[in-house]
Design an enzyme around this catalytic site. Structure first.
Site, PDB file in Angstrom:
ATOM      1  N   LYS A  10      -3.134  -3.874   6.128  1.00 35.60           N
ATOM      2  CA  LYS A  10      -3.373  -5.094   6.350  1.00 35.60           C
ATOM      3  C   LYS A  10      -3.834  -5.774   7.768  1.00 35.60           C
ATOM      4  CE  LYS A  10      -0.663  -6.534   2.223  1.00 35.60           C
ATOM      5  NZ  LYS A  10       0.594  -7.259   1.651  1.00 35.60           N
ATOM      6  N   TYR A  51      -5.944  -9.654  -5.901  1.00 35.76           N
ATOM      7  CA  TYR A  51      -4.648 -10.596  -6.160  1.00 35.76           C
ATOM      8  C   TYR A  51      -4.824 -11.521  -7.426  1.00 35.76           C
ATOM      9  CZ  TYR A  51      -3.452  -8.696  -1.609  1.00 35.76           C
ATOM     10  OH  TYR A  51      -2.914  -7.966  -0.590  1.00 35.76           O
ATOM     11  N   PHE A  59       1.923 -18.810  -2.557  1.00 33.75           N
ATOM     12  CA  PHE A  59       1.576 -18.081  -1.500  1.00 33.75           C
ATOM     13  C   PHE A  59       0.252 -17.649  -1.559  1.00 33.75           C
ATOM     14  CE2 PHE A  59       3.876 -15.164  -4.218  1.00 33.75           C
ATOM     15  CZ  PHE A  59       2.868 -14.061  -4.515  1.00 33.75           C
ATOM     16  N   ARG A  87       4.638   3.530  -2.185  1.00 34.80           N
ATOM     17  CA  ARG A  87       5.596   2.238  -1.996  1.00 34.80           C
ATOM     18  C   ARG A  87       6.989   2.508  -1.470  1.00 34.80           C
ATOM     19  NH1 ARG A  87       3.404  -2.397  -4.429  1.00 34.80           N
ATOM     20  NH2 ARG A  87       5.368  -2.635  -5.364  1.00 34.80           N
ATOM     21  N   ARG A 104       7.210  -1.143   6.550  1.00 39.00           N
ATOM     22  CA  ARG A 104       7.780  -2.434   6.552  1.00 39.00           C
ATOM     23  C   ARG A 104       9.202  -2.832   7.592  1.00 39.00           C
ATOM     24  NH1 ARG A 104       5.887  -3.568   0.605  1.00 39.00           N
ATOM     25  NH2 ARG A 104       3.816  -4.122   0.738  1.00 39.00           N
ATOM     26  N   ASN A 114       2.987  -8.286   6.006  1.00 42.69           N
ATOM     27  CA  ASN A 114       3.757  -7.030   5.757  1.00 42.69           C
ATOM     28  C   ASN A 114       2.898  -5.768   6.013  1.00 42.69           C
ATOM     29  OD1 ASN A 114       2.466  -7.153   3.428  1.00 42.69           O
ATOM     30  ND2 ASN A 114       4.149  -7.275   2.130  1.00 42.69           N
ATOM     31  N   HIS A 117      -0.435  -2.426   1.858  1.00 42.11           N
ATOM     32  CA  HIS A 117      -0.492  -2.843   0.186  1.00 42.11           C
ATOM     33  C   HIS A 117      -0.600  -1.372  -0.187  1.00 42.11           C
ATOM     34  CE1 HIS A 117      -1.639  -3.672  -3.685  1.00 42.11           C
ATOM     35  NE2 HIS A 117      -2.645  -2.812  -3.340  1.00 42.11           N
ATOM     36  N   GLU A 128      -7.696  -0.630  -9.012  1.00 40.49           N
ATOM     37  CA  GLU A 128      -7.861  -1.138  -7.581  1.00 40.49           C
ATOM     38  C   GLU A 128      -8.525  -0.045  -7.037  1.00 40.49           C
ATOM     39  OE1 GLU A 128      -3.824  -1.441  -5.882  1.00 40.49           O
ATOM     40  OE2 GLU A 128      -3.382  -3.217  -7.037  1.00 40.49           O
TER      41      GLU A 128
HETATM   42  P1  PCG Z   1       2.092  -7.331  -1.624  1.00 41.89           P
HETATM   43  O1  PCG Z   1       1.210  -6.204  -1.009  1.00 41.89           O
HETATM   44  O2  PCG Z   1       3.198  -7.078  -2.427  1.00 41.89           O
HETATM   45  O3  PCG Z   1       1.050  -8.202  -2.528  1.00 41.89           O
HETATM   46  C1  PCG Z   1       1.263  -9.566  -2.596  1.00 41.89           C
HETATM   47  C2  PCG Z   1       1.615 -10.249  -1.192  1.00 41.89           C
HETATM   48  O4  PCG Z   1       1.513 -11.607  -1.045  1.00 41.89           O
HETATM   49  C3  PCG Z   1       2.684  -9.670  -0.641  1.00 41.89           C
HETATM   50  O5  PCG Z   1       2.543  -8.148  -0.216  1.00 41.89           O
HETATM   51  C4  PCG Z   1       2.698 -10.518   0.581  1.00 41.89           C
HETATM   52  O6  PCG Z   1       2.074  -9.980   1.581  1.00 41.89           O
HETATM   53  C5  PCG Z   1       2.129 -11.680   0.402  1.00 41.89           C
HETATM   54  N1  PCG Z   1       3.442 -12.678   0.030  1.00 41.89           N
HETATM   55  C6  PCG Z   1       3.320 -13.859   1.036  1.00 41.89           C
HETATM   56  N2  PCG Z   1       4.509 -14.603   0.371  1.00 41.89           N
HETATM   57  C7  PCG Z   1       5.033 -14.017  -0.836  1.00 41.89           C
HETATM   58  C8  PCG Z   1       5.896 -14.479  -1.604  1.00 41.89           C
HETATM   59  O7  PCG Z   1       6.536 -15.071  -1.589  1.00 41.89           O
HETATM   60  N3  PCG Z   1       6.183 -13.316  -2.796  1.00 41.89           N
HETATM   61  C9  PCG Z   1       5.396 -12.187  -2.887  1.00 41.89           C
HETATM   62  N4  PCG Z   1       5.888 -11.452  -3.740  1.00 41.89           N
HETATM   63  N5  PCG Z   1       4.538 -11.765  -2.169  1.00 41.89           N
HETATM   64  C10 PCG Z   1       4.264 -12.932  -0.863  1.00 41.89           C
END
Ligand code: PCG
Length: 136
Positions: A10, A51, A59, A87, A104, A114, A117, A128
């Site tokens: 990211k 997404y 979010f 993962r 992470r 984070n 992905h 994907e």
């Molecule tokens: P990822 O890669 O699981 O894909 C969805 C992303 O949304 C997640 O990483 C975070 O980077 C972002 N995100 C930000 N806020 C939230 C949240 O509250 N819940 C989740 N699941 N993802 C969030």
């Protein structure tokens, strides 16, 4: 069972100079290899498809803004049980919940930023990979 998965480093990972560190951890796993790699900016249409499951969640908009804030590194990684494996290397979504030793857990503090992905299932990986690397 050999598999392929989509990994995105990211914009936070790229900005912080962690590309080599993260890819190094992936490449260090026995038998895993990088099958394709590209630094690119993601457009709105790609992010909306990628997404789609999060559309409408609180979010979603900030997530898309963050993912558009700079280039990402998109990779295809292949190898034995690589979908679950990457993962596990990444750790849980919330970096504070992620154990030290995971990507992470070692580098993150913010849920949105984070670092990485990775496709969450075989079905997601197929979808994907087609979205990010249609030529493969
Ligand atoms: P990822 O890669 O699981 O894909 C969805 C992303 O949304 C997640 O990483 C975070 O980077 C972002 N995100 C930000 N806020 C939230 C949240 O509250 N819940 C989740 N699941 N993802 C969030």
């Amino acid at each position: 069972m050999s598999q392929r998965t989509l990994v995105l480093l990211k914009p936070d990972a790229v900005r912080r100079g962690l590309i080599g560190e993260i890819i190094g951890r992936i490449e260090a796993k026995a038998g895993w290899s990088v099958a394709a790699l590209e630094l690119r900016r993601l457009d709105g249409a790609t992010l909306e498809q990628h997404y789609g499951e999060h559309k409408g969640k609180p979010f979603y908009e900030p997530l898309v803004a963050f993912m558009s804030s700079g280039p990402v590194v998109a990779l295809v990684v292949e190898g034995e049980r690589v979908i679950d494996g990457v993962r596990r290397l990444a750790g849980p979504t919330d970096p504070i919940e992620a154990a030290p030793g995971s990507i992470r857990g070692d580098y993150g503090t913010i849920v949105r930023e984070n670092l990485i992905h990775a496709s969450d299932s075989e079905e997601s990986a197929v979808r994907e990979l087609k979205l990010f690397f249609p030529e493969l």
